[in-house]
Design a protein around this motif. Structure first.
Motif, PDB file in Angstrom:
ATOM      1  N   GLN A   9       0.823  -1.210   0.000  1.00  0.00           N
ATOM      2  CA  GLN A   9       0.000   0.000   0.000  1.00  0.00           C
ATOM      3  C   GLN A   9       0.856   1.259   0.000  1.00  0.00           C
ATOM      4  OE1 GLN A   9      -2.383  -0.887   3.493  1.00  0.00           O
ATOM      5  NE2 GLN A   9      -4.116  -1.485   2.194  1.00  0.00           N
ATOM      6  N   SER A  10       1.890   1.281   0.817  1.00  0.00           N
ATOM      7  CA  SER A  10       2.770   2.452   0.891  1.00  0.00           C
ATOM      8  C   SER A  10       4.006   2.099   1.698  1.00  0.00           C
ATOM      9  CB  SER A  10       2.047   3.649   1.534  1.00  0.00           C
ATOM     10  OG  SER A  10       1.670   3.336   2.874  1.00  0.00           O
ATOM     11  N   VAL A  11       5.021   2.937   1.552  1.00  0.00           N
ATOM     12  CA  VAL A  11       6.239   2.820   2.363  1.00  0.00           C
ATOM     13  C   VAL A  11       6.414   4.152   3.099  1.00  0.00           C
ATOM     14  CG1 VAL A  11       8.713   2.378   2.394  1.00  0.00           C
ATOM     15  CG2 VAL A  11       7.260   1.214   0.715  1.00  0.00           C
ATOM     16  N   ILE A  12       6.505   4.084   4.420  1.00  0.00           N
ATOM     17  CA  ILE A  12       6.542   5.271   5.278  1.00  0.00           C
ATOM     18  C   ILE A  12       7.904   5.411   5.924  1.00  0.00           C
ATOM     19  CG2 ILE A  12       5.455   6.453   7.231  1.00  0.00           C
ATOM     20  CD1 ILE A  12       3.586   6.046   4.867  1.00  0.00           C
ATOM     21  N   ALA A  13       8.442   6.632   5.927  1.00  0.00           N
ATOM     22  CA  ALA A  13       9.697   6.938   6.618  1.00  0.00           C
ATOM     23  C   ALA A  13       9.394   7.880   7.785  1.00  0.00           C
ATOM     24  CB  ALA A  13      10.693   7.576   5.659  1.00  0.00           C
ATOM     25  N   HIS A  21      12.991   5.248  10.766  1.00  0.00           N
ATOM     26  CA  HIS A  21      12.183   4.036  10.769  1.00  0.00           C
ATOM     27  C   HIS A  21      11.477   3.909   9.414  1.00  0.00           C
ATOM     28  CE1 HIS A  21      11.735   4.268  15.462  1.00  0.00           C
ATOM     29  NE2 HIS A  21      12.990   4.285  15.052  1.00  0.00           N
ATOM     30  N   ILE A  22      11.723   2.819   8.714  1.00  0.00           N
ATOM     31  CA  ILE A  22      11.097   2.564   7.422  1.00  0.00           C
ATOM     32  C   ILE A  22      10.067   1.450   7.612  1.00  0.00           C
ATOM     33  CG2 ILE A  22      11.476   2.068   4.979  1.00  0.00           C
ATOM     34  CD1 ILE A  22      12.959   4.529   5.998  1.00  0.00           C
ATOM     35  N   THR A  23       8.820   1.729   7.269  1.00  0.00           N
ATOM     36  CA  THR A  23       7.728   0.768   7.450  1.00  0.00           C
ATOM     37  C   THR A  23       7.033   0.517   6.117  1.00  0.00           C
ATOM     38  OG1 THR A  23       7.364   1.546   9.709  1.00  0.00           O
ATOM     39  CG2 THR A  23       5.607   0.253   8.702  1.00  0.00           C
ATOM     40  N   THR A  24       6.898  -0.753   5.763  1.00  0.00           N
ATOM     41  CA  THR A  24       6.171  -1.138   4.552  1.00  0.00           C
ATOM     42  C   THR A  24       4.757  -1.541   4.944  1.00  0.00           C
ATOM     43  OG1 THR A  24       8.222  -1.940   3.552  1.00  0.00           O
ATOM     44  CG2 THR A  24       6.172  -2.663   2.549  1.00  0.00           C
ATOM     45  N   GLN A  25       3.767  -0.791   4.475  1.00  0.00           N
ATOM     46  CA  GLN A  25       2.360  -1.079   4.763  1.00  0.00           C
ATOM     47  C   GLN A  25       1.836  -2.054   3.708  1.00  0.00           C
ATOM     48  OE1 GLN A  25       0.905   0.114   7.413  1.00  0.00           O
ATOM     49  NE2 GLN A  25       2.054   1.940   8.010  1.00  0.00           N
ATOM     50  N   MET A  26       1.403  -3.216   4.175  1.00  0.00           N
ATOM     51  CA  MET A  26       0.901  -4.249   3.273  1.00  0.00           C
ATOM     52  C   MET A  26      -0.620  -4.291   3.305  1.00  0.00           C
ATOM     53  SD  MET A  26       3.818  -5.335   2.230  1.00  0.00           S
ATOM     54  CE  MET A  26       3.336  -6.808   1.332  1.00  0.00           C
ATOM     55  N   GLN A  27      -1.193  -4.950   2.289  1.00  0.00           N
ATOM     56  CA  GLN A  27      -2.649  -5.078   2.243  1.00  0.00           C
ATOM     57  C   GLN A  27      -3.146  -5.888   3.426  1.00  0.00           C
ATOM     58  OE1 GLN A  27      -4.235  -7.235  -1.131  1.00  0.00           O
ATOM     59  NE2 GLN A  27      -6.141  -6.060  -1.130  1.00  0.00           N
ATOM     60  N   SER A  28      -2.388  -6.906   3.787  1.00  0.00           N
ATOM     61  CA  SER A  28      -2.723  -7.685   4.970  1.00  0.00           C
ATOM     62  C   SER A  28      -2.239  -6.942   6.205  1.00  0.00           C
ATOM     63  CB  SER A  28      -2.084  -9.072   4.882  1.00  0.00           C
ATOM     64  OG  SER A  28      -0.672  -8.951   4.861  1.00  0.00           O
ATOM     65  N   THR A  29      -2.344  -7.543   7.339  1.00  0.00           N
ATOM     66  CA  THR A  29      -1.892  -6.897   8.585  1.00  0.00           C
ATOM     67  C   THR A  29      -0.383  -6.955   8.734  1.00  0.00           C
ATOM     68  OG1 THR A  29      -2.225  -8.980   9.760  1.00  0.00           O
ATOM     69  CG2 THR A  29      -4.049  -7.403   9.763  1.00  0.00           C
ATOM     70  N   ALA A  30       0.270  -7.742   7.893  1.00  0.00           N
ATOM     71  CA  ALA A  30       1.720  -7.886   8.018  1.00  0.00           C
ATOM     72  C   ALA A  30       2.429  -6.602   7.626  1.00  0.00           C
ATOM     73  CB  ALA A  30       2.204  -9.036   7.151  1.00  0.00           C
ATOM     74  N   LYS A  31       3.488  -6.265   8.353  1.00  0.00           N
ATOM     75  CA  LYS A  31       4.324  -5.101   8.066  1.00  0.00           C
ATOM     76  C   LYS A  31       5.784  -5.515   8.177  1.00  0.00           C
ATOM     77  CE  LYS A  31       1.131  -1.679  10.047  1.00  0.00           C
ATOM     78  NZ  LYS A  31       1.003  -0.590  11.055  1.00  0.00           N
ATOM     79  N   SER A  32       6.623  -4.815   7.462  1.00  0.00           N
ATOM     80  CA  SER A  32       8.060  -5.002   7.643  1.00  0.00           C
ATOM     81  C   SER A  32       8.654  -3.682   8.096  1.00  0.00           C
ATOM     82  CB  SER A  32       8.710  -5.477   6.339  1.00  0.00           C
ATOM     83  OG  SER A  32       8.480  -4.554   5.303  1.00  0.00           O
ATOM     84  N   ASN A  33       9.377  -3.698   9.206  1.00  0.00           N
ATOM     85  CA  ASN A  33       9.952  -2.490   9.790  1.00  0.00           C
ATOM     86  C   ASN A  33      11.463  -2.565   9.771  1.00  0.00           C
ATOM     87  OD1 ASN A  33       7.426  -1.131  10.906  1.00  0.00           O
ATOM     88  ND2 ASN A  33       7.277  -3.182  11.785  1.00  0.00           N
TER      89      ASN A  33
END
Length: 302
Positions: free
Chosen positions: A205-209, A280-292
């Motif tokens: 969905q998006s990548v947040i910094a 902090h780099i966060t990858t927002q996924m369609q599911s609840t899973a995230k990678s930080n």
């Protein structure tokens, strides 16, 4: 020595203080050099001395609430943790007062700086400030004061390290910075290299910094958000199986520089202060899973 002032009777004397350095700041082990000017209409009598004090002060902001108005007010606690005195003029060795007759007198001074002093900084919770004060026979000359900016040691240039994280859904992300430190005095641009492997083509969905500032004072720790920004260089709701791009993030100006205290410890009377930054780099996924992923961002005064 306290900072309480007393009205001076030296109405026929004008004092001034000039710093010789063209830099706006000093570092540990450097020397504050300047000239002290005395302009008199009549004779100037010095019973004890005229001296310059460099003082380091810790100012803590304490919130207190009023029961009658239900409003909060803020009080400040001032603690002088460092004083270095430089005598400009002293009385004679036998204790007899010294008389200055010259109408114009310039006296050089040198004040060395140590390595265990915390840098100048200002936060909503506390501040560390340094000033030059002038005393004549123990009386503070209130119209002469110079603020001194003390910066951390010059940063060591190293190769920036990359960081890697693998999410539970097989998404793999590697991020790296292109510099080992950034300027906190002027606005700088962080170039963030980011590589994402998405073999199952999950929807990103998006990548947040988010840049966080972590500050500690003795046993207290504070976290402040500097900014949160979506990386526009990566398309929203993308399902690409491989992304490799460079993103730009703008730092605000006048950020307090990174500071990590001496590993050997601080003198008991000197506050132990630490200032660090983390991206902090966060990858927002369609599911609840995230990678930080977290990257250390050193900020300095250049």
């Amino acid at each position: 020595m306290g900072l309480k002032s007393t009205k001076s009777s030296l109405i026929n004397t004008k004092f001034s203080l000039t710093l010789l350095s063209t830099d706006r700041f000093y570092r540990g082990l450097s020397i504050i050099q300047g000239e002290f000017q005395i302009n008199i209409r009549r004779k100037l009598r010095v019973e004890k001395n005229i001296r310059i004090d460099l003082t380091g002060q810790l100012i803590e902001n304490n919130k207190s609430s009023s029961q009658s108005t239900s409003k909060s007010s803020q009080s400040k606690d001032h603690t002088v943790f460092f004083t270095y005195s430089f005598p400009i003029v002293t009385s004679h060795e036998n204790g007899i007062a010294r008389i200055i007759k010259n109408r114009h007198t310039n006296i050089p001074f040198r004040i060395p700086l140590g390595i265990n002093l915390p840098p100048s900084c200002e936060f909503k919770e506390f501040s560390v400030v340094y000033y030059l004060y002038v005393y004549h026979d123990e009386r503070l000359l209130t119209n002469i004061r110079k603020k001194i900016i003390l910066a951390p040691p010059t940063p060591i240039v190293t190769e920036p390290l990359s960081r890697k994280v693998t999410a539970s859904d097989d998404l793999n992300m590697v991020c790296s910075l292109q510099r080992s430190f950034y300027s906190g005095r002027d606005s700088s641009t962080i170039l963030l290299s980011i590589s994402i492997k998405n073999p199952k083509q999950k929807q990103i969905q998006s990548v947040i910094a988010q840049l966080m500032q972590v500050v500690s004072l003795n046993e207290l720790k504070f976290e402040n958000e500097i900014f949160t920004s979506q990386l526009k260089e990566i398309n929203e709701n993308t399902q690409e199986n491989f992304i490799n791009t460079t993103c730009k993030l703008n730092l605000p100006s006048n950020l307090p520089p990174t500071y990590i205290p001496n590993e050997n410890g601080q003198p008991d009377n000197v506050p132990c202060i630490s200032i660090t930054y983390a991206l902090h780099i966060t990858t927002q996924m369609q599911s609840t899973a995230k990678s930080n992923l977290h990257l250390t961002v050193p900020i300095c005064i250049e």
